[in-house]
Structure formats: structure tokens, C-alpha cells
Design a protein around this motif. Structure first.
Motif, mmCIF file in Angstrom:
data_model
loop_
_atom_site.group_PDB
_atom_site.id
_atom_site.type_symbol
_atom_site.label_atom_id
_atom_site.label_comp_id
_atom_site.label_asym_id
_atom_site.label_seq_id
_atom_site.Cartn_x
_atom_site.Cartn_y
_atom_site.Cartn_z
ATOM 1 N N LEU A 48 4.931 -17.709 8.786
ATOM 2 C CA LEU A 48 4.722 -17.575 7.342
ATOM 3 C C LEU A 48 4.650 -18.957 6.697
ATOM 4 N N GLU A 49 3.557 -19.221 6.012
ATOM 5 C CA GLU A 49 3.391 -20.513 5.350
ATOM 6 C C GLU A 49 3.749 -20.451 3.870
ATOM 7 N N SER A 50 3.647 -19.276 3.283
ATOM 8 C CA SER A 50 4.025 -19.108 1.888
ATOM 9 C C SER A 50 4.952 -17.897 1.789
ATOM 10 N N THR A 51 5.348 -17.584 0.578
ATOM 11 C CA THR A 51 6.325 -16.525 0.360
ATOM 12 C C THR A 51 5.698 -15.146 0.519
ATOM 13 N N LEU A 52 6.396 -14.297 1.256
ATOM 14 C CA LEU A 52 6.039 -12.888 1.383
ATOM 15 C C LEU A 52 6.902 -12.130 0.390
ATOM 16 N N LYS A 53 6.244 -11.470 -0.562
ATOM 17 C CA LYS A 53 6.970 -10.715 -1.583
ATOM 18 C C LYS A 53 6.939 -9.242 -1.204
ATOM 19 N N ILE A 54 8.123 -8.644 -1.091
ATOM 20 C CA ILE A 54 8.231 -7.224 -0.757
ATOM 21 C C ILE A 54 8.845 -6.514 -1.957
ATOM 22 N N THR A 55 8.182 -5.466 -2.400
ATOM 23 C CA THR A 55 8.670 -4.662 -3.520
ATOM 24 C C THR A 55 8.820 -3.226 -3.040
ATOM 25 N N SER A 56 9.985 -2.649 -3.313
ATOM 26 C CA SER A 56 10.231 -1.257 -2.958
ATOM 27 C C SER A 56 10.294 -0.428 -4.234
ATOM 28 N N PHE A 57 9.593 0.677 -4.228
ATOM 29 C CA PHE A 57 9.566 1.575 -5.376
ATOM 30 C C PHE A 57 10.458 2.775 -5.064
ATOM 31 N N ALA A 58 11.732 2.632 -5.412
ATOM 32 C CA ALA A 58 12.721 3.676 -5.128
ATOM 33 C C ALA A 58 13.595 3.884 -6.360
ATOM 34 N N PRO A 59 14.064 5.116 -6.588
ATOM 35 C CA PRO A 59 14.913 5.403 -7.759
ATOM 36 C C PRO A 59 16.231 4.638 -7.710
ATOM 37 N N ASP A 60 16.785 4.382 -8.910
ATOM 38 C CA ASP A 60 18.094 3.734 -9.002
ATOM 39 C C ASP A 60 19.154 4.589 -8.318
ATOM 40 N N ASN A 61 20.177 3.928 -7.800
ATOM 41 C CA ASN A 61 21.358 4.582 -7.226
ATOM 42 C C ASN A 61 21.024 5.628 -6.176
ATOM 43 N N GLU B 10 -1.105 2.272 -11.353
ATOM 44 C CA GLU B 10 -1.999 1.121 -11.161
ATOM 45 C C GLU B 10 -1.989 0.628 -9.710
ATOM 46 N N LEU B 11 -0.815 0.598 -9.090
ATOM 47 C CA LEU B 11 -0.698 0.079 -7.726
ATOM 48 C C LEU B 11 -0.962 1.140 -6.655
ATOM 49 N N GLY B 12 -1.087 2.386 -7.073
ATOM 50 C CA GLY B 12 -1.378 3.452 -6.109
ATOM 51 C C GLY B 12 -0.178 3.863 -5.274
ATOM 52 N N ILE B 13 0.997 3.743 -5.832
ATOM 53 C CA ILE B 13 2.220 4.138 -5.126
ATOM 54 C C ILE B 13 2.281 5.664 -5.110
ATOM 55 N N ARG B 14 2.480 6.260 -3.924
ATOM 56 C CA ARG B 14 2.446 7.713 -3.801
ATOM 57 C C ARG B 14 3.800 8.344 -3.494
ATOM 58 N N ILE B 15 4.660 7.653 -2.759
ATOM 59 C CA ILE B 15 5.934 8.269 -2.370
ATOM 60 C C ILE B 15 7.109 7.369 -2.737
ATOM 61 N N SER B 16 8.257 7.988 -2.933
ATOM 62 C CA SER B 16 9.473 7.253 -3.248
ATOM 63 C C SER B 16 9.882 6.407 -2.046
ATOM 64 N N GLY B 17 10.159 5.146 -2.304
ATOM 65 C CA GLY B 17 10.556 4.235 -1.236
ATOM 66 C C GLY B 17 9.405 3.435 -0.659
ATOM 67 N N GLU B 18 8.203 3.696 -1.136
ATOM 68 C CA GLU B 18 7.035 2.976 -0.610
ATOM 69 C C GLU B 18 7.204 1.475 -0.844
ATOM 70 N N LEU B 19 6.748 0.697 0.130
ATOM 71 C CA LEU B 19 6.850 -0.762 0.048
ATOM 72 C C LEU B 19 5.492 -1.360 -0.272
ATOM 73 N N ARG B 20 5.518 -2.422 -1.059
ATOM 74 C CA ARG B 20 4.297 -3.192 -1.350
ATOM 75 C C ARG B 20 4.556 -4.604 -0.855
ATOM 76 N N LEU B 21 3.686 -5.083 0.022
ATOM 77 C CA LEU B 21 3.798 -6.434 0.564
ATOM 78 C C LEU B 21 2.702 -7.291 -0.042
ATOM 79 N N GLU B 22 3.076 -8.460 -0.551
ATOM 80 C CA GLU B 22 2.114 -9.388 -1.143
ATOM 81 C C GLU B 22 2.274 -10.745 -0.469
ATOM 82 N N TYR B 23 1.131 -11.275 0.014
ATOM 83 C CA TYR B 23 1.165 -12.553 0.721
ATOM 84 C C TYR B 23 -0.161 -13.274 0.533
ATOM 85 N N SER B 24 -0.118 -14.473 0.050
ATOM 86 C CA SER B 24 -1.302 -15.323 -0.116
ATOM 87 C C SER B 24 -2.455 -14.626 -0.828
ATOM 88 N N GLY B 25 -2.142 -13.958 -1.939
ATOM 89 C CA GLY B 25 -3.182 -13.321 -2.731
ATOM 90 C C GLY B 25 -3.621 -11.949 -2.233
#
Length: 128
Positions: free
Chosen positions: A59-72, A109-124
Motif C-alpha cells: 500500500l502506497e497511500s491510505t486505504l479508507k474502509i467504511t462500514s455501513f452498520a447500525p449503531d450499537n 448514492e453509494l449503492g449500499i444494499r445490505i447492513s454491514g456492507e464495506l466500502r473500500l477507497e484507494y487511490s481514487g
């Protein structure tokens, strides 16, 4: 003579408790600075494979991981523990949770379909 032995014994007790307190504080300080983990599971299923470790080193730059999951939710805890293994292996990983109920427009907008789905962003680039 009796007074000297009492004073000597009290000094020994004080010294012992001071050393015990110092050792306890040092152990606590070291445990905060150096996280050591062992994987004693069958077939090391809680550790990263050598392939994953090699990929993370590239990895040369930051890998951003976002999880779309309910609180608690238990799901958040499980996802957090899973991603933590990767974060221990690489300092180039950032991770955050987003509650889908609070950001429905972003979910669409991001096309998230299920709870807990992960979005990975790296180098654009990004992938769900």
C-alpha cells in the motif's frame, strides 16, 4: 533495639509496596504501548495470510474502509474486530462506521444494499 527492628520492618513494608506499585504501573504502561496478540485458534484463522500481509505492505497511500452498520449492533463489533487485524498489519488503513438510518441519501448514492456492507477507497478508486 526493639524500636530499630520495628522501624526496619516498616521500611521494608513501605519499600515492598512502593516497588509493587511501580511494577504494576510499568506493566500497565508497557501494555498500552506494545500490543501483542497471539492466535491460538485452529489453523490460525484469526490471523492474516502471508498473501494479505504482502499486499498490505505494498500500500502506497491510505486505504479508507467504511462500514455501513447500525449503531450499537453486534454486527459493528464483529466487523470492527475483523478490520482491526488489517489495521494492526498496516498503518495505512483508516476505518469508520456510518449508520445507514442517519444517512439514507448517502446509502442510495453509494449503492449500499445490505447492513454491514464495506466500502473500500484507494487511490481514487472505490469498491463496495
Amino acid at each position: 533495639m526493639r524500636i530499630r527492628s520495628d522501624i526496619k520492618q516498616r521500611l521494608q513494608y513501605i519499600l515492598f509496596y512502593l516497588l509493587l506499585a511501580t511494577a504494576t504501573l510499568m506493566a500497565g504502561w508497557l501494555s498500552q504501548r506494545h500490543a501483542i496478540t497471539w492466535d491460538w485458534s485452529d489453523s490460525a484463522r484469526n490471523s492474516l495470510s502471508e498473501t494479505s500481509k504482502a499486499l498490505l505492505k505494498r500500500l502506497e497511500s491510505t486505504l479508507k474502509i467504511t462500514s455501513f452498520a447500525p449503531d450499537n449492533s453486534l454486527l459493528r463489533q464483529q466487523i470492527g474486530e475483523f478490520i482491526e487485524r488489517y489495521q494492526r498489519a498496516s498503518s495505512n488503513i483508516t476505518f469508520e462506521f456510518i449508520d445507514p438510518a442517519r444517512h439514507p441519501a448517502l446509502i442510495r448514492e453509494l449503492g449500499i444494499r445490505i447492513s454491514g456492507e464495506l466500502r473500500l477507497e484507494y487511490s481514487g478508486r472505490s469498491e463496495n
